[in-house]
Design an enzyme around this catalytic site. Structure first.
Site, short mmCIF file in Angstrom:
data_model
loop_
_atom_site.label_atom_id
_atom_site.label_comp_id
_atom_site.label_asym_id
_atom_site.label_seq_id
_atom_site.Cartn_x
_atom_site.Cartn_y
_atom_site.Cartn_z
N ARG A 130 2.65 5.71 33.10
CA ARG A 130 2.10 7.28 32.75
C ARG A 130 2.45 7.99 33.92
NH1 ARG A 130 0.29 7.43 37.47
NH2 ARG A 130 -0.68 9.54 36.78
N GLY A 131 2.50 9.33 33.98
CA GLY A 131 3.20 10.41 34.75
C GLY A 131 4.31 10.76 33.95
N ARG B 108 3.30 10.52 23.42
CA ARG B 108 2.66 11.44 24.29
C ARG B 108 3.24 13.00 24.21
NH1 ARG B 108 0.06 9.60 28.87
NH2 ARG B 108 -1.11 11.59 28.76
N ASP C 10 2.87 18.34 33.78
CA ASP C 10 3.44 17.53 32.96
C ASP C 10 4.24 18.36 31.78
OD1 ASP C 10 2.21 14.69 32.22
OD2 ASP C 10 0.88 15.86 33.13
#
Length: 357
Positions: free
Chosen positions: A54-55, A99, A247
């Site tokens: 993630r990230g 995502r 993000d």
């Protein structure tokens, strides 16, 4: 970074010999350091969706490696350029759906597709080699960008400052070094002696499990606080700057980040504390005019009611709203730091200059 205490703590890498993407499973931290091997599009989707990786930058690198691995492993359906391109596009669309908020995921897939289209006349093995090089370039560029973000971010800070951060935008969220935590690591190298307050970041506890873990491992003075303690910590003068990742950043400077970020921006404005957003240039989406157009991912209610608890902590049947992100309005952001430099309001004018619009 020389003598990097996190050098053996790699978020994502390519095992080219085995044709696998290897990730550090962040759902197992901080108690266990477990690496997972991803071979199929389904493996990669699951790892991204379940936040094993993630990230935004790390997801982008994983997707780049993943597109190469999936095309390399594709069978007869990918024979010939047309077949390989169909496989690529089907796989890319599938991974991007995992995502939707993080722009780096889509950007990495699109960059890999441009590589494939440029190499359509090459033999299959040479085309795959070009894909591998492109994926490695995405990874190397991310690491270099993070270092420059750290240098620019450090120029905004003074030795001995108290810093507050939210979620995890550090080494574990990128190829290495991180974005929002990059100035902290740059300051550690220069002896700045920062005192860092890490929000636990409900409901997935990325601050408690990941930021506290990597900062402590690196030798940074870090204190973990619950999300609802930020106002008290600020009011007592313990925080002189807030550093958060992003993000997606809209063309007007509105920034999407882990849910809870916009509340910190409101608090920082009230207490007169600078609020800095840090991220790679690729996170700025010039096709998105404002934060109102950013799609906010909603996740499973179990993350709020059950995850991390020994037993369920909410009544069965209760309604749960679990957005993964919120959007901080550009007017609450003091500056946006990228590898290109430091953007200040008005952000639309600065970005237009950067992107030649």
């Amino acid at each position: 970074m020389t003598n990097d205490p996190l050098a053996d703590f790699r978020t994502v890498r390519l095992d080219d010999e085995a044709a696998e993407v290897v990730i550090l499973d962040q759902t197992r931290l901080p108690e266990e350091t477990v690496y997972v091997r991803l071979r199929t599009a389904e493996d990669m989707y699951e790892a991204i969706y379940r936040l094993r990786v993630r990230g935004a930058p790390a997801i982008g690198v994983t997707a780049a490696y993943g597109m190469y691995v999936c095309c390399r492993r594709a069978g007869a359906e990918a024979d010939g350029f047309d077949g390989l391109l169909r496989t690529f596009r089907r796989t890319g669309e599938y991974l991007v759906s995992s995502r939707p908020t993080a722009v780096n995921l889509k950007a990495a897939v699109e960059r890999m597709e441009r590589c494939v289209l440029r190499c359509g006349d090459l033999p299959r093995q040479e085309l795959l080699e070009r894909m591998r090089r492109e994926a490695e370039a995405i990874r190397d560029e991310d690491a270099a960008a993070c270092r420059r973000i750290g240098e620019y971010g450090l120029s905004l800070l003074r030795p001995g400052m108290g810093l507050l951060t939210h979620c995890n935008a550090g080494h574990l969220a990128a190829s290495e070094y991180g974005t929002a935590l990059a100035p902290i690591y740059a300051g550690l190298r220069e002896g700045y002696g920062f005192r860092v307050y890490a929000d636990e970041t409900r409901p997935l506890l990325q601050g408690a499990r990941l930021t506290a873990c990597e900062l402590q491992r690196a030798g940074v003075d870090v204190t973990l606080i619950c999300d609802n303690m930020a106002s008290l910590v600020m009011s007592r003068g313990r925080v002189q700057a807030v550093l958060v990742g992003c993000d997606r950043v809209a063309a007007n400077g509105d920034a999407a980040n882990k849910v809870g970020t916009s509340g910190l921006a409101v608090l920082a404005r009230h207490y007169g504390i600078p609020f800095y957003v840090l991220g790679p240039l690729s996170t700025i989406d010039m096709t998105c005019p404002s934060g109102e157009r950013i799609v906010i991912e909603e996740r499973a209610p179990e993350e709020v009611t059950e995850m991390w608890y020994a037993r369920r902590m909410a009544p069965r049947g209760v309604k749960v709203y679990n957005p993964a992100f919120d959007v901080t309005p550009h007017e609450l952001i003091t500056a946006i730091v990228t590898e290109r430099g430091i953007a200040r309001p008005p952000y639309d004018a600065c970005f237009a200059e950067w992107f030649g619009r």
